[in-house]
Design an enzyme around this catalytic site. Sequence first.
Site, mmCIF file in Angstrom:
data_model
loop_
_atom_site.group_PDB
_atom_site.id
_atom_site.type_symbol
_atom_site.label_atom_id
_atom_site.label_comp_id
_atom_site.label_asym_id
_atom_site.label_seq_id
_atom_site.Cartn_x
_atom_site.Cartn_y
_atom_site.Cartn_z
ATOM 1 C CG ASP A 130 -15.718 -9.729 33.158
ATOM 2 O OD1 ASP A 130 -15.014 -8.839 33.436
ATOM 3 O OD2 ASP A 130 -16.680 -9.736 32.820
ATOM 4 C CD GLU A 131 -13.611 -14.422 28.727
ATOM 5 O OE1 GLU A 131 -14.539 -14.322 28.062
ATOM 6 O OE2 GLU A 131 -12.728 -13.449 29.078
ATOM 7 C CE LYS A 184 -9.726 -10.851 27.845
ATOM 8 N NZ LYS A 184 -11.035 -10.817 28.469
ATOM 9 C CB VAL A 244 -6.875 -24.380 41.038
ATOM 10 C CG1 VAL A 244 -6.915 -25.479 39.999
ATOM 11 C CG2 VAL A 244 -5.231 -24.283 41.112
ATOM 12 C CD GLN A 297 -13.890 -5.030 25.320
ATOM 13 O OE1 GLN A 297 -13.175 -4.973 24.156
ATOM 14 N NE2 GLN A 297 -14.014 -3.749 26.154
ATOM 15 N N GLY A 323 -11.306 -4.222 32.192
ATOM 16 C CA GLY A 323 -10.348 -4.078 33.244
ATOM 17 C C GLY A 323 -9.600 -5.678 33.360
ATOM 18 C CG HIS A 324 -6.925 -7.460 31.127
ATOM 19 N ND1 HIS A 324 -6.019 -7.379 29.918
ATOM 20 C CD2 HIS A 324 -8.203 -7.940 30.807
ATOM 21 C CE1 HIS A 324 -6.844 -7.721 29.178
ATOM 22 N NE2 HIS A 324 -8.124 -8.410 29.614
ATOM 23 N NE ARG A 369 -16.933 -9.377 36.306
ATOM 24 C CZ ARG A 369 -15.710 -9.858 36.753
ATOM 25 N NH1 ARG A 369 -15.459 -10.726 37.331
ATOM 26 N NH2 ARG A 369 -14.883 -8.578 36.537
#
Length: 426
Positions: free
Chosen positions: A13-14, A16, A413, A223, A40-41, A304
């Site tokens: 969840d970063e 990607k 940002v 992930q 999920g992306h 999360r």
Amino acid sequence: MAGYVVVGTQWGDEGKGKIIDVLGDRADYVVRFQGGNNAGHTVVVNGEKFILHLLPSGMLHGQGKCIIGPGVVVDPKVLLKELDTLEEKGAKIDHLFISDRAHLIMPYHIKLDILQEERGGNNKIGTTKRGIGPCYADKFSRVGIRAVDLLDMELFGKKLKLNLDTKNEIFTKIYDTEIMDFDEIFNEYKLYSERLKNRIIDATPEINKALDENKTVLFEGAQAMMLDINYGTYPYVTSSSPTSGGVTTGVGVSPRKIDKVIGVMKAYTTRVGEGPFVTELNDSIGERIREIGGEYGATTGRPRRCGWLDLVVGKYAVDINGLTDVVITKIDVLTGFDTLKICVGYEIDGKVYNSVPAMTEKLYKAKPIYEELEGWKEDITSIREYEKLPENCKKYLKRVEEILGCQITMVSVGPDRVQNIFLKEI
């Protein structure tokens, strides 16, 4: 040669998907190398949100060829639904192909996943119940069904019967539940075969040839580092290797053909599901981060867990993945906090750790060792030049870079694909 790998450096969840979407403009190929539809992306284009579970994030531009690699486990039902959704929105979908070596998620995998989680009780892993783990288990037990089997339905039927006979015994004798019907599954997958057979290809030679011809190939994982089956917070991990090393086995390319490994790191830390989380904030600050950052799972909608940036995990990811570049995402979410904290070590039973210990039980006892930095109040979402960022924001980024020992080359940002600051060319 131009092989680029994008990996997550935390628990997923970063962001990607956004980074791959941005870099995908220049890629001749975008290749997914592991995982399944348990991830999920989220990609935002012109204000419209797309959530992709199986499809590579480069799908939305229609420029390069998109391939689901051998290391991915594929649920055909989910894949076709995603393709249909994109087509309905006017997106191009004829550039998506599937490796013939990719394993297929079957209905009995999903049922088994659900039963195992329910039986786990307080010791459950916290899976998405999509059948990923049981599919990988069959793969390594050498009884899996692969995409290539959809090209020969007679052979597919024989393999299905062998698998289903075994799984039905498990369902009745261990879980005391009803069996699954062969004809129902076979007929369902026969329809999938008709729709997917022209997309199933021998992908590995083509990808290697592209790299040898100096074409740009972008490798995309799902992930992240701390969910890696080998190096994550075991057993609260996924069933594959989301690290850069997963590319070599998940696609079939030499490590020598990878030029850059780009690690995506959120400016704070989140995780979904069970397992230890040293910097977790079970207070109003954690809730504030969750609400501002919209920290709810793209696949499940689950809230999360949120906490301060953990750079013990970050440095661990730099080392194991061999990161050449770091992309910091969602730093705009930290705007408005008087004080920010970054974790630089763990204290466990009076001992200081600067790396992640293997024993999960130790991590549950770990206390974060923090450095504190001053926050900033200015809105940064419209800034596109590093020099224009607030001084305290720049100090935060500089300190992160110092601790990681890896250059930050891009800062996100905001969620849209144009809300980025490039410090160096990626």
